[in-house]
Design a protein around this motif. Structure first.
Motif, PDB file in Angstrom:
ATOM      1  N   PHE A 165     -24.252  11.696  61.150  1.00  0.00           N
ATOM      2  CA  PHE A 165     -24.111  10.704  60.082  1.00  0.00           C
ATOM      3  C   PHE A 165     -22.859   9.857  60.320  1.00  0.00           C
ATOM      4  N   GLY A 166     -21.777  10.507  60.687  1.00  0.00           N
ATOM      5  CA  GLY A 166     -20.530   9.792  60.918  1.00  0.00           C
ATOM      6  C   GLY A 166     -20.642   8.786  62.053  1.00  0.00           C
ATOM      7  N   ALA A 167     -21.379   9.158  63.105  1.00  0.00           N
ATOM      8  CA  ALA A 167     -21.547   8.262  64.256  1.00  0.00           C
ATOM      9  C   ALA A 167     -22.400   7.052  63.906  1.00  0.00           C
ATOM     10  N   LEU A 168     -23.238   7.184  62.883  1.00  0.00           N
ATOM     11  CA  LEU A 168     -24.150   6.106  62.498  1.00  0.00           C
ATOM     12  C   LEU A 168     -23.645   5.308  61.291  1.00  0.00           C
ATOM     13  N   ALA A 169     -22.476   5.654  60.777  1.00  0.00           N
ATOM     14  CA  ALA A 169     -21.983   5.044  59.542  1.00  0.00           C
ATOM     15  C   ALA A 169     -21.066   3.858  59.819  1.00  0.00           C
ATOM     16  N   ARG A 170     -21.025   2.952  58.847  1.00  0.00           N
ATOM     17  CA  ARG A 170     -20.166   1.773  58.914  1.00  0.00           C
ATOM     18  C   ARG A 170     -19.203   1.804  57.734  1.00  0.00           C
ATOM     19  N   GLU A 171     -17.957   1.478  57.993  1.00  0.00           N
ATOM     20  CA  GLU A 171     -16.934   1.533  56.944  1.00  0.00           C
ATOM     21  C   GLU A 171     -17.153   0.426  55.921  1.00  0.00           C
ATOM     22  N   ARG A 172     -17.149   0.828  54.634  1.00  0.00           N
ATOM     23  CA  ARG A 172     -17.287  -0.123  53.539  1.00  0.00           C
ATOM     24  C   ARG A 172     -16.377   0.285  52.387  1.00  0.00           C
ATOM     25  N   SER A 173     -15.286  -0.422  52.227  1.00  0.00           N
ATOM     26  CA  SER A 173     -14.393  -0.233  51.080  1.00  0.00           C
ATOM     27  C   SER A 173     -13.947   1.219  50.912  1.00  0.00           C
ATOM     28  N   TYR A 230     -15.498   3.866  51.986  1.00  0.00           N
ATOM     29  CA  TYR A 230     -16.641   4.762  52.154  1.00  0.00           C
ATOM     30  C   TYR A 230     -17.265   4.519  53.523  1.00  0.00           C
ATOM     31  N   ARG A 231     -18.153   5.415  53.935  1.00  0.00           N
ATOM     32  CA  ARG A 231     -18.885   5.239  55.195  1.00  0.00           C
ATOM     33  C   ARG A 231     -20.375   5.141  54.873  1.00  0.00           C
ATOM     34  N   SER A 232     -20.922   3.960  55.081  1.00  0.00           N
ATOM     35  CA  SER A 232     -22.314   3.682  54.738  1.00  0.00           C
ATOM     36  C   SER A 232     -23.223   4.072  55.903  1.00  0.00           C
ATOM     37  N   ILE A 233     -24.125   5.028  55.662  1.00  0.00           N
ATOM     38  CA  ILE A 233     -25.051   5.490  56.691  1.00  0.00           C
ATOM     39  C   ILE A 233     -26.101   4.408  56.935  1.00  0.00           C
ATOM     40  N   ALA A 234     -26.247   3.990  58.195  1.00  0.00           N
ATOM     41  CA  ALA A 234     -27.164   2.911  58.554  1.00  0.00           C
ATOM     42  C   ALA A 234     -28.250   3.452  59.481  1.00  0.00           C
ATOM     43  N   PHE A 278     -19.546   9.624  52.549  1.00  0.00           N
ATOM     44  CA  PHE A 278     -20.800   9.035  53.000  1.00  0.00           C
ATOM     45  C   PHE A 278     -21.535   8.379  51.831  1.00  0.00           C
ATOM     46  N   THR A 279     -22.080   7.187  52.080  1.00  0.00           N
ATOM     47  CA  THR A 279     -22.961   6.548  51.108  1.00  0.00           C
ATOM     48  C   THR A 279     -24.297   6.235  51.773  1.00  0.00           C
ATOM     49  N   GLY A 289     -25.507  -1.654  51.515  1.00  0.00           N
ATOM     50  CA  GLY A 289     -24.493  -0.714  51.968  1.00  0.00           C
ATOM     51  C   GLY A 289     -23.191  -0.760  51.202  1.00  0.00           C
ATOM     52  N   ASN A 290     -23.122  -1.563  50.144  1.00  0.00           N
ATOM     53  CA  ASN A 290     -21.902  -1.632  49.339  1.00  0.00           C
ATOM     54  C   ASN A 290     -21.830  -0.442  48.390  1.00  0.00           C
ATOM     55  N   PRO A 291     -20.681   0.226  48.283  1.00  0.00           N
ATOM     56  CA  PRO A 291     -20.562   1.404  47.420  1.00  0.00           C
ATOM     57  C   PRO A 291     -20.869   1.081  45.961  1.00  0.00           C
ATOM     58  N   SER A 292     -21.534   1.997  45.280  1.00  0.00           N
ATOM     59  CA  SER A 292     -21.853   1.820  43.867  1.00  0.00           C
ATOM     60  C   SER A 292     -20.609   2.028  43.012  1.00  0.00           C
ATOM     61  N   THR A 293     -20.537   1.305  41.907  1.00  0.00           N
ATOM     62  CA  THR A 293     -19.387   1.454  41.020  1.00  0.00           C
ATOM     63  C   THR A 293     -19.374   2.809  40.329  1.00  0.00           C
ATOM     64  N   LEU A 294     -20.514   3.481  40.257  1.00  0.00           N
ATOM     65  CA  LEU A 294     -20.561   4.788  39.603  1.00  0.00           C
ATOM     66  C   LEU A 294     -20.056   5.913  40.508  1.00  0.00           C
ATOM     67  N   ASN A 295     -19.786   5.615  41.798  1.00  0.00           N
ATOM     68  CA  ASN A 295     -19.266   6.645  42.703  1.00  0.00           C
ATOM     69  C   ASN A 295     -17.880   7.111  42.272  1.00  0.00           C
ATOM     70  N   PRO A 296     -17.582   8.394  42.447  1.00  0.00           N
ATOM     71  CA  PRO A 296     -16.185   8.817  42.328  1.00  0.00           C
ATOM     72  C   PRO A 296     -15.408   8.324  43.541  1.00  0.00           C
ATOM     73  N   PRO A 297     -14.091   8.332  43.495  1.00  0.00           N
ATOM     74  CA  PRO A 297     -13.309   7.872  44.647  1.00  0.00           C
ATOM     75  C   PRO A 297     -13.642   8.653  45.908  1.00  0.00           C
ATOM     76  N   ALA A 298     -13.688   7.955  47.037  1.00  0.00           N
ATOM     77  CA  ALA A 298     -13.964   8.605  48.314  1.00  0.00           C
ATOM     78  C   ALA A 298     -12.777   9.454  48.744  1.00  0.00           C
ATOM     79  N   THR A 299     -13.063  10.535  49.447  1.00  0.00           N
ATOM     80  CA  THR A 299     -12.035  11.370  50.062  1.00  0.00           C
ATOM     81  C   THR A 299     -12.384  11.504  51.538  1.00  0.00           C
ATOM     82  N   PRO A 300     -11.457  11.947  52.389  1.00  0.00           N
ATOM     83  CA  PRO A 300     -11.748  12.047  53.824  1.00  0.00           C
ATOM     84  C   PRO A 300     -12.977  12.898  54.137  1.00  0.00           C
ATOM     85  N   ASP A 301     -13.229  13.932  53.342  1.00  0.00           N
ATOM     86  CA  ASP A 301     -14.360  14.819  53.607  1.00  0.00           C
ATOM     87  C   ASP A 301     -15.584  14.486  52.759  1.00  0.00           C
ATOM     88  N   CYS A 302     -15.491  13.482  51.907  1.00  0.00           N
ATOM     89  CA  CYS A 302     -16.601  13.142  51.031  1.00  0.00           C
ATOM     90  C   CYS A 302     -16.645  11.638  50.833  1.00  0.00           C
TER      91      CYS A 302
END
Length: 419
Positions: A378-386, A388-392, A305-306, A290-303
């Motif tokens: 998705f938001g209800a099932l996601a966990r905050e990671r750095s 981003y919100r990691s879908i679990a 989910f990982t 669930g850790n964000p990939s380094t190739l991701n662009p920066p997260a924004t409030p509306d974008c």
């Protein structure tokens, strides 16, 4: 030359990445060399293996002596970026914006899929399939004869259609579409796929040429009654025709997902189109933990989910890759995460539509057939990671015992009631 050299600012400790920084715009010497419209000479969207450079640095370097060590260093950076001619990006460089091929599947990605089967598939498959989710994949086609798809092809659960003249949808000269289809089926094995071939190999020039193909593919997917459209591609600039087709699909209840991009820390092009649209669920990549990939662009409030997108093994066209006897290949990227997210959305829909006792059903499951509602789930099932919100997936389905279906259905009903 010192001002030019200072423009190569390191952005990552892990990779050799450089970018033109905004302060270079204030360089009078540069403006005199390239003219007033400096931004037209600046390249965007690189990936973790290359360098962000000015597309005319080769020409700029000619202003200095070829023996100048600074000039030689610039040429070295250009060579690392695999640029040629006038410093234009090669097609291979552009294709790597979609995904990255890796050597071996990671243990965490393997475990993620094992846990998915143990937790999610265990619950979903314990009752008869009432309704199959229908998913359209807009990509490079599919290797129709690959062993991974044999049963589904025989059952009529893969429907291919090409929107490019002369390129059959049941073939794949790139590999990406085949990989995406198999990845999705590993997550949602009961789904029915609609394969829309809209590109051949994924170069940016081809995407620019095939806008009408993408538009027609979206319209076709809607006409087939699909629940979900997966789009593992992106543009730097929004296109009005594609935007209109996506909005129409959105208003007709289709769930749309698109890859965020693999631009990493590049601040100039953070989120690609159409992932940047409000009507589309934007998907970033994570590792199996669930850790964000380094190739991701920066997260924004509306974008933000990982979901799994690193080191994932899936089918690859047999004639393109023969190094593994299982005909699989490992890849990473937000375009790998996108079909995985689409597959999880399909699983939620499939389970919610199942029949059962009154206290074991999702009473208003049809609400889930809308992009905004699935985004909230998705938001209800996601966990905050750095940031981003990691879908679990396990956070919804990890129940056991006689009350398993009652608890899972109640959880989905509670989420719907809170929307």
């Amino acid at each position: 030359m010192r001002q030019i050299l200072e423009a190569f600012a390191p952005l990552s400790d892990r990779f050799q990445i450089y970018s033109l920084v905004p302060t270079v715009l204030n360089s009078l010497a540069l403006r005199q060399l390239v003219g007033p419209d400096l931004m037209t000479f600046v390249m965007g969207l690189a990936n973790e293996e290359v360098i962000y450079v000015n597309s005319n640095f080769t020409d700029l370097g000619r202003a200095s002596s070829r023996e100048d060590p600074n000039y030689l260093r610039i040429l070295f950076i250009l060579q690392r970026a695999s640029l040629s001619g006038g410093g234009r990006p090669t097609e291979e460089w552009q294709k790597r914006q979609m995904f990255r091929l890796d050597g071996a599947e990671s243990e965490t990605s393997k475990q993620w899929l094992v846990d998915l089967k143990a937790d999610v598939h265990r619950v979903v498959d314990s009752r008869p399939v009432t309704r199959r989710s229908k998913i359209a994949i807009l990509d490079t086609g599919i290797d129709w004869g690959h062993p991974a798809f044999r049963e589904l092809v025989d059952a009529g659960r893969i429907i291919p259609k090409s929107f490019i003249e002369g390129l059959p949808a049941d073939q794949d000269s790139s590999g990406h579409g085949t990989h995406a289809a198999h990845v999705l089926l590993q997550v949602a094995p009961n789904s029915k796929l609609f394969i829309a071939r809209v590109i051949e190999d994924g170069s940016q020039a081809e995407f620019d040429r095939n806008i009408s193909a993408i538009v027609e593919a979206i319209k076709w997917a809607v006409s087939q009654g699909v629940d979900i459209i997966s789009m593992s591609f992106g543009y730097r600039v929004a296109n009005a025709e594609i935007k209109a087709a996506i909005r129409d699909a959105f208003h007709k209840g289709v769930i749309l997902l698109a890859a965020a991009s693999n631009s990493g820390a590049n601040p100039r092009f953070p989120i690609s189109f159409p992932a940047s649209m409000r009507q589309v669920i934007c998907v970033h990549s994570s590792d199996g933990n669930g850790n964000p990939s380094t190739l991701n662009p920066p997260a924004t409030p509306d974008c933000n989910f990982t979901i799994l997108g690193e080191h994932v093994a899936a089918a690859w066209p047999r004639r393109l890759y023969t190094e593994r006897t299982d005909n699989l290949r490992v890849a990473s990227g937000t375009s790998i995460a996108t079909p995985i997210a689409a597959g999880f959305a399909a699983l939620i829909l499939e389970y919610a539509a199942q029949n059962g006792p009154e206290n074991e059903v999702v009473t208003r499951w049809m609400q889930l057939r809308h992009c905004d509602e699935m985004r909230k789930v998705f938001g209800a099932l996601a966990r905050e990671r750095s940031g981003y919100r990691s879908i679990a997936p396990s956070s919804l389905f990890d129940y056991h015992g006689e009350e398993m279906h009652q608890r899972v259905s109640a959880r989905i009903n509670d989420i719907l009631d809170s929307l």
